[in-house]
Design an enzyme around this catalytic site. Structure first.
Site, mmCIF file in Angstrom:
data_model
loop_
_atom_site.group_PDB
_atom_site.id
_atom_site.type_symbol
_atom_site.label_atom_id
_atom_site.label_comp_id
_atom_site.label_asym_id
_atom_site.label_seq_id
_atom_site.Cartn_x
_atom_site.Cartn_y
_atom_site.Cartn_z
ATOM 1 C CB THR A 49 40.110 34.184 47.221
ATOM 2 O OG1 THR A 49 40.191 33.161 48.297
ATOM 3 C CG2 THR A 49 40.050 33.536 45.789
ATOM 4 C CB CYS A 50 39.325 37.123 51.336
ATOM 5 S SG CYS A 50 37.877 36.414 51.138
ATOM 6 N NE ARG A 201 31.965 38.629 42.997
ATOM 7 C CZ ARG A 201 30.920 38.437 42.457
ATOM 8 N NH1 ARG A 201 30.455 39.138 41.485
ATOM 9 N NH2 ARG A 201 30.218 37.275 42.603
ATOM 10 C CB SER A 203 31.928 47.516 48.537
ATOM 11 O OG SER A 203 33.121 47.264 49.475
#
Length: 437
Positions: A49-50, A201, A203
């Protein structure tokens, strides 16, 4: 066999390190296969993930298996082991299981209790199943982790009022705009000229929160205008202009606030690009992409302020204090769920003995049934043979039910081992039942 996790997160590594280890979905199969090719790795699953990259494995030997994962991460990122190691954490077995439960519940997230991580763990499990990198152990663990994440959110108030990375990004914009006006408060975005780069997603969540915070309109840029247009139709009350990335320079020239969240290998906005524009007003950039969409050198450009996911901490801290008590309540549920998984894991110790017992009784059943049927002669019909076959199988299953249930029930390991030894001796089974170390 041991369960282990090796990884890094926003707690251990800055975004410039995390982005080097990010694994996009299109290369996930190759990465999982590379891990599974190592003789020490029996099962593998990757959470990317980020804010984190975590590799969960079932390994033969914990030290050798973890070393294999660390070597993989070093090779994937291009970072020397000495540079990467300070950012990595490693958890063995009980701690690895507890960590996954905390992660899935949102207790280890930058934004405490955020819900997106649950979907990301579901995706991790789905990809592991699709690419056949997980087997019965990690599949059971991930299934229970997802169930635990749902339980925490339904039985506590942890998700009530929780912010996400996207909502934190919007609040950061409000906070910084307020501070630029001498106010330590979140201000409306009504007068801002806003652009969002990307149509995924993240955004979607950005648009949702921008609309809630008073945005009067948004320019939505994406590689394919069709995808941007499809996303825009979900927000009929928010004026959205959909454009291709060819219009990015124009938006950077005219907008005052730009959010970026698109999957790229290299930044799409840097100092050279901004310096080439004929800007007349200030520009605020907020990048929630990992790898980063915006190069770090934009800080050198006059009139431009840039923030990345690590800067969201300022907003998060404003929301965390009131949620800590709820988080403590959730920890009790996690302990219970972790204990249930470990009880299941311990019960696996009985499987080899159970299988040998079942095979031994099946051999006896078939032998005696064959003798009986031979004595019945040719007048015994096929239907009658099937009835007797089912009868004998049912008897064996009934005989096995209670001892198997007892052998697999939660108990002290010493008690289970003693019971296994008794079964092995009474039924004269092969010695050397496999055990979980």
């Amino acid at each position: 066999m041991h369960i282990a996790v090796v990884g890094l997160s926003h707690r251990t590594a800055p975004v410039e390190v995390r982005e080097k280890l990010s694994i996009p979905e299109q290369t996930m199969e190759e990465s999982l296969q590379n891990l599974r090719n190592h003789e020490q790795v029996l099962e593998a699953s990757i959470l990317s993930t980020c804010n984190r990259l975590e590799i969960y494995t079932l390994v033969r030997n914990p030290d050798l298996g973890i070393a294999a994962v660390r070597d993989f991460l070093s090779g994937h990122s291009g970072l020397e082991s000495r540079d990467l190691s300070p950012h990595l954490f490693t958890y063995h077995h009980d701690e690895a299981i507890a960590h996954l439960m905390r992660v899935t519940a949102g207790l280890d997230s930058l934004v405490l209790g955020e819900g997106q991580i649950l979907s990301q763990v579901k995706k991790m499990m789905r990809l592991g199943q699709e690419h056949k990198s997980i087997g019965p152990i990690l599949n059971r663990l991930l299934t229970q982790a997802v169930s635990t994440g749902k339980r925490v959110r339904s039985e506590t108030n942890l998700s009530t009022g929780a912010v996400s990375v996207s909502s934190a990004a919007v609040e950061l914009a409000q906070l910084k705009l307020g501070q630029s006006r001498g106010q330590d408060a979140l201000v409306t975005l009504e007068t801002e000229q806003i652009a969002v780069v990307g149509a995924g997603r993240m955004s979607r969540l950005l648009l949702q929160h921008l609309q809630a915070k008073g945005a009067s309109g948004v320019v939505l840029l994406n590689r394919t205008i069709e995808r941007a247009s499809a996303l825009a139709t979900d927000f009929p009350n928010l004026p959205i202009q959909c454009r291709g990335l060819d219009d990015l320079d124009q938006c950077l020239s005219t907008c005052s606030l730009v959010f970026t969240s698109t999957a790229v290998d290299d930044p799409i906005i840097d100092a050279n690009r901004l310096n080439a524009l004929n800007r007349r007003s200030s520009l605020r950039l907020i990048d929630i992409g990992v790898p980063r969409n915006i190069a770090s050198d934009v800080h050198e450009v006059s009139g431009v302020e840039s923030h990345d996911v690590d800067d969201l901490q300022e907003v998060v801290e404003r929301n965390q204090e009131a949620r800590q008590q709820v988080a403590r309540e959730a920890e009790g549920l996690l302990l219970e769920e972790g204990r249930l998984f470990l009880e299941w894991w311990d019960s696996l110790e009985a499987v080899p003995t159970i299988n040998r017992l079942r095979a031994s009784l099946e051999e006896i059943r078939v032998e005696e049934l064959t003798k009986a049927l031979s004595r019945m002669g040719p007048d015994f019909s096929a239907r009658e043979r099937k009835v007797v076959e089912a009868l004998t199988k049912g008897m064996i299953n009934k005989i096995l039910h209670t001892p198997v249930t007892q052998l697999r029930s939660p108990q002290q390991r010493s008690e289970r081992q003693q019971a296994l030894q008794v079964v092995e001796k009474i039924f004269d089974l092969e010695s050397g039942a496999a055990t979980q170390d």
